[in-house]
Design an enzyme around this catalytic site. Structure first.
Site, PDB file in Angstrom:
ATOM      1  N   GLY A  41       9.096  -6.584  -0.442  1.00  0.00           N
ATOM      2  CA  GLY A  41       8.784  -5.034   0.195  1.00  0.00           C
ATOM      3  C   GLY A  41       8.348  -5.194   1.656  1.00  0.00           C
ATOM      4  O   GLY A  41       8.160  -4.159   2.208  1.00  0.00           O
ATOM      5  N   LYS A  53       1.378   6.295   3.504  1.00  0.00           N
ATOM      6  CA  LYS A  53       1.911   7.676   3.038  1.00  0.00           C
ATOM      7  C   LYS A  53       1.163   7.954   1.656  1.00  0.00           C
ATOM      8  O   LYS A  53       1.029   9.299   1.592  1.00  0.00           O
ATOM      9  CB  LYS A  53       3.309   7.675   2.641  1.00  0.00           C
ATOM     10  CG  LYS A  53       4.099   8.224   4.151  1.00  0.00           C
ATOM     11  CD  LYS A  53       4.287   7.271   5.115  1.00  0.00           C
ATOM     12  CE  LYS A  53       3.334   7.346   6.291  1.00  0.00           C
ATOM     13  NZ  LYS A  53       3.809   6.349   7.352  1.00  0.00           N
ATOM     14  N   LEU A 323      10.821   0.114  12.665  1.00  0.00           N
ATOM     15  CA  LEU A 323      10.757   1.154  11.644  1.00  0.00           C
ATOM     16  C   LEU A 323      11.510   0.456  10.636  1.00  0.00           C
ATOM     17  O   LEU A 323      12.399  -0.093  10.641  1.00  0.00           O
ATOM     18  CB  LEU A 323      11.565   2.693  11.992  1.00  0.00           C
ATOM     19  CG  LEU A 323      10.737   3.150  13.080  1.00  0.00           C
ATOM     20  CD1 LEU A 323      11.750   4.548  13.932  1.00  0.00           C
ATOM     21  CD2 LEU A 323       9.389   3.826  13.051  1.00  0.00           C
ATOM     22  N   HIS A 448      17.536  31.295   3.460  1.00  0.00           N
ATOM     23  CA  HIS A 448      16.529  32.039   3.494  1.00  0.00           C
ATOM     24  C   HIS A 448      15.561  32.164   2.489  1.00  0.00           C
ATOM     25  O   HIS A 448      16.143  32.486   1.365  1.00  0.00           O
ATOM     26  CB  HIS A 448      17.096  33.485   4.180  1.00  0.00           C
ATOM     27  CG  HIS A 448      15.758  34.409   4.347  1.00  0.00           C
ATOM     28  ND1 HIS A 448      14.923  33.926   5.573  1.00  0.00           N
ATOM     29  CD2 HIS A 448      15.285  35.355   3.838  1.00  0.00           C
ATOM     30  CE1 HIS A 448      14.019  35.027   5.491  1.00  0.00           C
ATOM     31  NE2 HIS A 448      14.004  35.896   4.521  1.00  0.00           N
TER      32      HIS A 448
HETATM   33  P1  FAD Z   1       8.520  -6.721   7.431  1.00  0.00           P
HETATM   34  O1  FAD Z   1       8.490  -5.514   6.460  1.00  0.00           O
HETATM   35  O2  FAD Z   1       7.475  -6.945   7.945  1.00  0.00           O
HETATM   36  O3  FAD Z   1       8.977  -7.769   6.379  1.00  0.00           O
HETATM   37  C1  FAD Z   1       8.986  -9.277   6.650  1.00  0.00           C
HETATM   38  C2  FAD Z   1       8.505 -10.113   5.437  1.00  0.00           C
HETATM   39  O4  FAD Z   1       8.895 -11.467   5.755  1.00  0.00           O
HETATM   40  C3  FAD Z   1       6.931  -9.992   5.267  1.00  0.00           C
HETATM   41  O5  FAD Z   1       6.910  -9.568   3.743  1.00  0.00           O
HETATM   42  C4  FAD Z   1       6.640 -11.490   5.382  1.00  0.00           C
HETATM   43  O6  FAD Z   1       5.518 -11.747   4.284  1.00  0.00           O
HETATM   44  C5  FAD Z   1       7.904 -12.228   5.304  1.00  0.00           C
HETATM   45  N1  FAD Z   1       7.776 -13.419   6.058  1.00  0.00           N
HETATM   46  C6  FAD Z   1       7.571 -13.669   7.301  1.00  0.00           C
HETATM   47  N2  FAD Z   1       7.995 -14.911   7.667  1.00  0.00           N
HETATM   48  C7  FAD Z   1       8.172 -15.519   6.477  1.00  0.00           C
HETATM   49  C8  FAD Z   1       8.585 -16.725   6.141  1.00  0.00           C
HETATM   50  N3  FAD Z   1       8.288 -17.983   7.113  1.00  0.00           N
HETATM   51  N4  FAD Z   1       9.080 -17.250   4.790  1.00  0.00           N
HETATM   52  C9  FAD Z   1       8.902 -16.340   4.067  1.00  0.00           C
HETATM   53  N5  FAD Z   1       8.616 -15.050   4.052  1.00  0.00           N
HETATM   54  C10 FAD Z   1       8.330 -14.677   5.335  1.00  0.00           C
HETATM   55  N6  FAD Z   1       7.949   2.236   9.264  1.00  0.00           N
HETATM   56  C11 FAD Z   1       8.717   3.532   8.943  1.00  0.00           C
HETATM   57  O7  FAD Z   1      10.105   3.615   9.077  1.00  0.00           O
HETATM   58  N7  FAD Z   1       8.060   4.678   8.309  1.00  0.00           N
HETATM   59  C12 FAD Z   1       6.718   4.498   8.124  1.00  0.00           C
HETATM   60  O8  FAD Z   1       6.218   5.291   7.498  1.00  0.00           O
HETATM   61  C13 FAD Z   1       5.937   3.306   8.609  1.00  0.00           C
HETATM   62  N8  FAD Z   1       4.524   3.142   8.375  1.00  0.00           N
HETATM   63  C14 FAD Z   1       4.123   2.119   8.722  1.00  0.00           C
HETATM   64  C15 FAD Z   1       2.616   2.020   8.491  1.00  0.00           C
HETATM   65  C16 FAD Z   1       1.798   0.969   8.793  1.00  0.00           C
HETATM   66  C17 FAD Z   1       0.531   0.917   8.647  1.00  0.00           C
HETATM   67  C18 FAD Z   1       2.483  -0.183   9.500  1.00  0.00           C
HETATM   68  C19 FAD Z   1       1.838  -1.523   9.687  1.00  0.00           C
HETATM   69  C20 FAD Z   1       3.860  -0.284   9.731  1.00  0.00           C
HETATM   70  C21 FAD Z   1       4.660   1.034   9.267  1.00  0.00           C
HETATM   71  N9  FAD Z   1       6.131   1.217   9.486  1.00  0.00           N
HETATM   72  C22 FAD Z   1       6.726   2.397   9.119  1.00  0.00           C
HETATM   73  C23 FAD Z   1       6.958   0.020  10.028  1.00  0.00           C
HETATM   74  C24 FAD Z   1       7.555  -0.781   9.011  1.00  0.00           C
HETATM   75  O9  FAD Z   1       6.420  -1.144   7.911  1.00  0.00           O
HETATM   76  C25 FAD Z   1       8.350  -1.858   9.547  1.00  0.00           C
HETATM   77  O10 FAD Z   1       9.171  -1.356  10.607  1.00  0.00           O
HETATM   78  C26 FAD Z   1       9.023  -2.592   8.322  1.00  0.00           C
HETATM   79  O11 FAD Z   1       8.270  -2.997   7.478  1.00  0.00           O
HETATM   80  C27 FAD Z   1       9.957  -3.895   9.041  1.00  0.00           C
HETATM   81  O12 FAD Z   1      10.827  -4.348   8.184  1.00  0.00           O
HETATM   82  P2  FAD Z   1      11.228  -5.833   8.179  1.00  0.00           P
HETATM   83  O13 FAD Z   1      11.976  -6.171   6.919  1.00  0.00           O
HETATM   84  O14 FAD Z   1      11.772  -6.130   9.563  1.00  0.00           O
HETATM   85  O15 FAD Z   1       9.802  -6.772   8.273  1.00  0.00           O
HETATM   86  P1  NAI Z   2       2.324   2.329  18.682  1.00  0.00           P
HETATM   87  O1  NAI Z   2       3.257   1.498  19.669  1.00  0.00           O
HETATM   88  O2  NAI Z   2       3.040   3.369  17.750  1.00  0.00           O
HETATM   89  O3  NAI Z   2       1.342   2.930  19.535  1.00  0.00           O
HETATM   90  C1  NAI Z   2       0.342   1.865  20.156  1.00  0.00           C
HETATM   91  C2  NAI Z   2      -0.596   3.041  20.986  1.00  0.00           C
HETATM   92  O4  NAI Z   2      -1.641   2.203  21.652  1.00  0.00           O
HETATM   93  C3  NAI Z   2       0.413   3.647  22.273  1.00  0.00           C
HETATM   94  O5  NAI Z   2       0.088   4.740  22.589  1.00  0.00           O
HETATM   95  C4  NAI Z   2      -0.102   2.516  23.483  1.00  0.00           C
HETATM   96  O6  NAI Z   2       0.007   3.267  24.638  1.00  0.00           O
HETATM   97  C5  NAI Z   2      -1.749   2.332  22.843  1.00  0.00           C
HETATM   98  N1  NAI Z   2      -2.151   1.296  23.430  1.00  0.00           N
HETATM   99  C6  NAI Z   2      -1.557   0.079  23.904  1.00  0.00           C
HETATM  100  N2  NAI Z   2      -2.449  -0.756  24.276  1.00  0.00           N
HETATM  101  C7  NAI Z   2      -3.735  -0.026  24.315  1.00  0.00           C
HETATM  102  C8  NAI Z   2      -4.998  -0.402  24.700  1.00  0.00           C
HETATM  103  N3  NAI Z   2      -5.164  -1.758  25.195  1.00  0.00           N
HETATM  104  N4  NAI Z   2      -5.872   0.336  24.692  1.00  0.00           N
HETATM  105  C9  NAI Z   2      -5.750   1.545  24.267  1.00  0.00           C
HETATM  106  N5  NAI Z   2      -4.508   1.956  23.764  1.00  0.00           N
HETATM  107  C10 NAI Z   2      -3.316   1.144  24.003  1.00  0.00           C
HETATM  108  O7  NAI Z   2       1.819   1.262  17.701  1.00  0.00           O
HETATM  109  P2  NAI Z   2       1.081   1.300  16.566  1.00  0.00           P
HETATM  110  O8  NAI Z   2       0.668   2.655  16.057  1.00  0.00           O
HETATM  111  O9  NAI Z   2       0.146  -0.004  16.338  1.00  0.00           O
HETATM  112  O10 NAI Z   2       2.163   1.103  15.243  1.00  0.00           O
HETATM  113  C11 NAI Z   2       2.881  -0.089  15.294  1.00  0.00           C
HETATM  114  C12 NAI Z   2       4.377   0.177  15.272  1.00  0.00           C
HETATM  115  O11 NAI Z   2       4.383   0.234  13.608  1.00  0.00           O
HETATM  116  C13 NAI Z   2       4.614   1.512  15.592  1.00  0.00           C
HETATM  117  O12 NAI Z   2       5.174   1.458  16.841  1.00  0.00           O
HETATM  118  C14 NAI Z   2       6.059   2.037  14.669  1.00  0.00           C
HETATM  119  O13 NAI Z   2       7.100   1.105  15.064  1.00  0.00           O
HETATM  120  C15 NAI Z   2       5.462   1.313  13.404  1.00  0.00           C
HETATM  121  N6  NAI Z   2       4.842   2.524  12.573  1.00  0.00           N
HETATM  122  C16 NAI Z   2       5.865   3.362  12.032  1.00  0.00           C
HETATM  123  C17 NAI Z   2       5.037   4.758  11.496  1.00  0.00           C
HETATM  124  C18 NAI Z   2       6.064   5.633  10.921  1.00  0.00           C
HETATM  125  O14 NAI Z   2       7.087   5.450  11.069  1.00  0.00           O
HETATM  126  N7  NAI Z   2       5.500   6.819  10.605  1.00  0.00           N
HETATM  127  C19 NAI Z   2       3.773   4.566  11.022  1.00  0.00           C
HETATM  128  C20 NAI Z   2       3.105   3.436  11.328  1.00  0.00           C
HETATM  129  C21 NAI Z   2       3.546   2.220  12.061  1.00  0.00           C
END
Ligand code: FAD
Ligand code: NAI
Length: 469
Positions: A41, A53, A323, A448
């Site tokens: 995941g 969430k 995302l 509605h």
């Molecule tokens: P990842 O989910 O990062 O998965 C990569 C996996 O690869 C990891 O499990 C890692 O352990 C594994 N891996 C890495 N290197 C190796 C290796 N060499 N061998 C084996 N395994 C390895 N996105 C949304 O769309 N909606 C959201 O609400 C949302 N909320 C977020 C909240 C937070 C706090 C954070 C941090 C991110 C959030 N995101 C959200 C962003 C979302 O989590 C990422 O965009 C998404 O997980 C990317 O998917 P991915 O498969 O590319 O990578």
């Molecule tokens: P972000 O890119 O969304 O926001 C980072 C913020 O930090 C920006 O507003 C930027 O201007 C600011 N920033 C950058 N450098 C800074 C500094 N030195 N001091 C103060 N502010 C600074 O990144 P975030 O919130 O860390 O999330 C990472 C990514 O994870 C997101 O871009 C998104 O792709 C994904 N994510 C998606 C979610 C969702 O879909 N609901 C929820 C959480 C994460």
């Protein structure tokens, strides 16, 4: 099939990797998915989308019980937060999801290889197994789906105790009195909201002059206004130059982004959320010649092929919005193309949602982008105060904004702050995917009383024909 020989080996079990693996298996390939973290995941299910969430939902219920119920004539007294229980529930939600993915891989006959993978050579993945020892997987093709990691900030050392990343911010064992959030993007606003609702005094320090800087600027302004009203404080155009943990909390040195006198803020907990960067450590990319750009992202072509034949990359590790749904779409398109079918992702139509309450959601072009591109456009805006269901529910902040081409009326963007914005946005996504116009949305019958009526009204507003304002 010779043991350990596959049509496809996917490195990384996140929403990019595991979805690619399942789809490839559905298309008839023999597939292995290598994951090192001990659960499937990826970031999303383990320390990202799902746990955040879960906490957003739990904390919003608390907010409603303490601040929302009274308006409805419901008196709730003695409402208390049990942080440990809330976190335990979140962990259960995560476990259900990660085990669910494990089941799905099994069902689709994808081999789940637990360990860290490295590309020893094109067609060969060496895995350092979690149970000890190593394994060598042979593959006709390799998909890299290793995701992203937290971007660090100079002089702000994350210890996941007092100075946390989102990962530590999801497991705080108490509600801090003060929380300083560095970065007013997705994570800052979502986790800032969680801990503010539970009682923390939250200050968001943002380098730029607005929060959610990638969104339409009117959305950013409205979000900040609403979140400020909820009690969140903002220091915009401000940079953090250092953070030092001590007995009495963390001392955070800030100064104007453009330079100026420094100032010290203190808080029990500091959350660093200034973005994420691609994660490729230990993969052995240099040795096999997989190219990356200056931001460390793996460079791919339209078919997700890297600079090395039969090695592909998807998700957070390549360019595009970081995302979960984007990563999954990449994965599907990548393996569809490998299978000789059609695979394509329209990055302009990947919706983004900030799951605060109210939510912010966006798809397509912002007004700033259209201006910069010299596109003539028309704006239709409709406030939730005029959407009856929003008033019925007592959640009528924000608005819907639709941008359409001035000549053709083609819908070019939709930006929403408001209740359930993350659900509402999909109507615009669907219409835009079919090349539809604002008038198309306006002509559709909307039930509605629903929040979706606001979409129809915003679309009518593009032609200056909104009915209820
Ligand atoms: P990842 O989910 O990062 O998965 C990569 C996996 O690869 C990891 O499990 C890692 O352990 C594994 N891996 C890495 N290197 C190796 C290796 N060499 N061998 C084996 N395994 C390895 N996105 C949304 O769309 N909606 C959201 O609400 C949302 N909320 C977020 C909240 C937070 C706090 C954070 C941090 C991110 C959030 N995101 C959200 C962003 C979302 O989590 C990422 O965009 C998404 O997980 C990317 O998917 P991915 O498969 O590319 O990578
Ligand atoms: P972000 O890119 O969304 O926001 C980072 C913020 O930090 C920006 O507003 C930027 O201007 C600011 N920033 C950058 N450098 C800074 C500094 N030195 N001091 C103060 N502010 C600074 O990144 P975030 O919130 O860390 O999330 C990472 C990514 O994870 C997101 O871009 C998104 O792709 C994904 N994510 C998606 C979610 C969702 O879909 N609901 C929820 C959480 C994460």
């Amino acid at each position: 099939m010779v043991e350990n020989t596959y049509d496809l080996v996917v490195i990384g079990g996140g929403p990019g990797g595991y979805v690619a693996a399942i789809r490839a298996a559905q298309l008839g390939m023999t597939v292995a998915c290598v994951e090192g973290r001990g659960a499937l995941g990826g970031t999303c299910l383990n320390v990202g989308c799902i746990p955040s969430k879960a906490l957003l939902h739990s904390s919003e219920l608390y907010e409603q019980a303490t601040h929302g119920f009274a308006d409805h004539g419901i008196a709730a007294s003695g409402v208390k937060v049990d942080v440990a229980k809330m976190l335990a529930r979140k962990d259960q939600v995560v476990l259900k999801h990660t085990k669910g993915v494990e089941f799905l891989l099994k069902k689709n006959k994808v081999a789940y290889v637990q360990g860290w993978g490295a590309i020893a050579a094109p067609g060969t993945v060496a895995v350092k197994l979690a149970k000890g020892g190593t394994d060598t997987l042979k593959a006709k093709r390799i998909v890299i789906a290793t995701g992203s990691e937290v971007t660090p900030l100079a002089n702000v050392a994350i210890d996941e105790k007092q100075i946390v990343s989102s990962t530590g911010g999801l497991v705080l064992d108490h509600v801090p009195r003060e929380l300083i959030v560095i970065g007013g993007g997705y994570i800052g606003l979502e986790l800032g909201s969680v801990w503010r609702r539970l009682g923390a005094k939250v200050t968001v320090v943002e380098f730029l002059d607005r929060v959610t800087p990638n969104m339409d600027s009117e959305i950013s302004k409205e979000m900040q206004k609403i979140l400020t009203k909820q009690g969140m404080a903002f220091r915009l155009s401000t940079k953090v130059t250092a953070a030092k943990p001590g007995k009495n909390g963390v001392a955070v040195t800030v100064e104007p982004a453009a330079g100026g006198a420094p100032e010290t803020l203190t808080a029990g907990i500091v959350l660093v959320s200034i973005g994420r960067r691609p994660y490729t450590a230990g993969l052995g990319l240099e040795a096999v010649g997989v190219k990356r750009d200056n931001a460390g992202r793996i460079v791919v072509d339209h078919a997700f092929a890297t600079s090395v034949k039969d090695i592909y990359a998807i998700g957070d590790v390549i360019a595009g919005p970081m995302l979960a749904h984007k990563a999954s779409e990449d994965g599907i398109a990548c393996v569809e193309t490998i299978a000789g079918r059609h695979g394509h992702v329209d990055y302009n139509l990947v919706p983004g949602v900030v799951y605060t309450w109210p939510e912010a959601a966006a798809v397509g072009k912002t007004e700033e982008q259209l201006k910069a591109e010299g596109v003539a456009y028309t704006v239709g805006k409709f406030p939730f105060t005029a959407v009856s269901r929003a008033t019925v529910n007592g959640h009528n902040q924000g608005f819907i904004k639709i941008l359409a081409d001035r000549k053709t009326d083609r819908a070019l963007g939709c930006h929403i702050v408001g209740p359930d914005a993350g659900t509402l946005i999909h109507e615009a996504v669907a219409v835009m995917a079919f090349g539809g116009s604002a008038e198309d949305i306006a002509m559709i019958s909307h039930a509605h009383p629903t929040l979706a009526e606001g979409m129809k009204e915003a679309a009518l507003a593009v032609a200056g024909r909104a009915l209820h304002v």
